[in-house]
Design a protein around this motif. Structure first.
Motif, mmCIF file in Angstrom:
data_model
loop_
_atom_site.group_PDB
_atom_site.id
_atom_site.type_symbol
_atom_site.label_atom_id
_atom_site.label_comp_id
_atom_site.label_asym_id
_atom_site.label_seq_id
_atom_site.Cartn_x
_atom_site.Cartn_y
_atom_site.Cartn_z
ATOM 1 N N ALA A 102 3.352 -28.513 65.200
ATOM 2 C CA ALA A 102 4.280 -28.007 64.190
ATOM 3 C C ALA A 102 5.708 -28.440 64.524
ATOM 4 N N TRP A 103 6.073 -28.328 65.793
ATOM 5 C CA TRP A 103 7.412 -28.731 66.243
ATOM 6 C C TRP A 103 7.652 -30.200 65.916
ATOM 7 N N GLN A 104 6.691 -31.059 66.237
ATOM 8 C CA GLN A 104 6.847 -32.492 66.022
ATOM 9 C C GLN A 104 7.014 -32.813 64.538
ATOM 10 N N ALA A 105 6.177 -32.205 63.693
ATOM 11 C CA ALA A 105 6.263 -32.460 62.256
ATOM 12 C C ALA A 105 7.609 -32.019 61.701
ATOM 13 N N ASP A 139 11.279 -31.460 48.886
ATOM 14 C CA ASP A 139 12.277 -30.923 49.814
ATOM 15 C C ASP A 139 11.664 -30.393 51.102
ATOM 16 N N GLY A 140 10.337 -30.544 51.263
ATOM 17 C CA GLY A 140 9.701 -30.153 52.517
ATOM 18 C C GLY A 140 8.992 -28.818 52.501
ATOM 19 N N LEU A 141 8.585 -28.340 51.337
ATOM 20 C CA LEU A 141 7.873 -27.062 51.283
ATOM 21 C C LEU A 141 6.594 -27.093 52.115
ATOM 22 N N CYS A 142 5.949 -28.254 52.206
ATOM 23 C CA CYS A 142 4.695 -28.359 52.955
ATOM 24 C C CYS A 142 4.877 -27.969 54.423
ATOM 25 N N LEU A 143 6.102 -28.088 54.932
ATOM 26 C CA LEU A 143 6.358 -27.734 56.333
ATOM 27 C C LEU A 143 6.188 -26.234 56.586
ATOM 28 N N VAL A 144 6.297 -25.445 55.518
ATOM 29 C CA VAL A 144 6.158 -23.992 55.662
ATOM 30 C C VAL A 144 4.775 -23.625 56.194
ATOM 31 N N GLN A 191 10.487 -34.337 62.966
ATOM 32 C CA GLN A 191 10.500 -35.607 62.242
ATOM 33 C C GLN A 191 11.095 -35.455 60.849
ATOM 34 N N ALA A 192 10.970 -34.271 60.279
ATOM 35 C CA ALA A 192 11.528 -34.013 58.946
ATOM 36 C C ALA A 192 12.988 -33.590 59.007
ATOM 37 N N GLY A 193 13.559 -33.509 60.206
ATOM 38 C CA GLY A 193 14.973 -33.165 60.352
ATOM 39 C C GLY A 193 15.289 -31.696 60.222
#
Length: 203
Positions: A116-119, A40-45, A122-124
């Motif tokens: 960080a913004w770009q990543a 679910d995108g935890l890595c984005l944290v 891209q993940a919505g």
């Protein structure tokens, strides 16, 4: 050979095993929760530190000094030049950051913020804030500094709020579930080792 891996372990393979084998998720709830949170995108944290570091710098230097209209017209490049010009007068808690590398640390902070913004884009992560739809938008040196100013009343500020809110929610949701599942394993390492054994990753 006395010991060998039946297969090379990987996060993707463990996730597939949890999906295909009934009972694993119930027996290893903490690991199952981590796998689902990763999906679910935890890595984005992990990007929160870079985002908040840049936002703090912008707030300390420009809060109450720029109107909303001025923030819309000042580019990130112009803001960076002002930061670099005032680098020697940094506050104590950021003085080491500026003095250790001249003016470059400000640009390094901004570059990490952009990555960080770009990543996250891209993940919505920044598609909506409350009822406001947010079309895809990148950030760079030509972008307005208002994209670094959280503000519910502006389109630009809503991007930052959506970014912070969604990442914080991902983090807090996982911590909430991990706390509920604390009795499933004493720590993640114990849960992971048990899962490896149960799905045949030991010889």
């Amino acid at each position: 050979r006395l010991f060998r891996l039946a297969d090379e372990p990987s996060l993707q393979k463990i996730f597939k095993e949890f999906e295909s084998r009934a009972g694993l998720a119930d027996r290893h709830r903490l690991l199952a929760g981590l796998l689902q949170a990763e999906a679910d995108g935890l890595c984005l944290v992990a990007h929160l530190a870079a985002i908040t570091a840049w936002l703090r710098i912008v707030r300390r230097h420009f809060e109450f000094r720029l109107s909303r209209e001025e923030a819309r017209h000042m580019t990130m490049e112009e803001a960076l030049r002002k930061l670099e010009a005032n680098g020697t007068s940094a506050k104590p808690d950021q003085g080491a950051l500026v003095s250790s590398g001249g003016s470059r640390p400000y640009r390094q902070l901004f570059e990490r913020f952009c990555a960080a913004w770009q990543a996250c884009a891209q993940a919505g992560v920044m598609q909506r804030h409350d009822c406001r739809e947010l079309p895809p938008l990148g950030v760079g040196l030509d972008s307005p500094i208002s994209l670094s100013c959280p503000d519910e009343t502006t389109q630009e500020g809503s991007y930052v709020l959506a970014l912070l809110s969604n990442l914080a929610t991902k983090q807090n949701d996982f911590l909430h579930h991990a706390w509920r599942w604390r009795s499933a394993a004493t720590d993640l390492g114990t849960a992971a080792s048990a899962a490896y054994r149960s799905i045949g990753f030991t010889g």
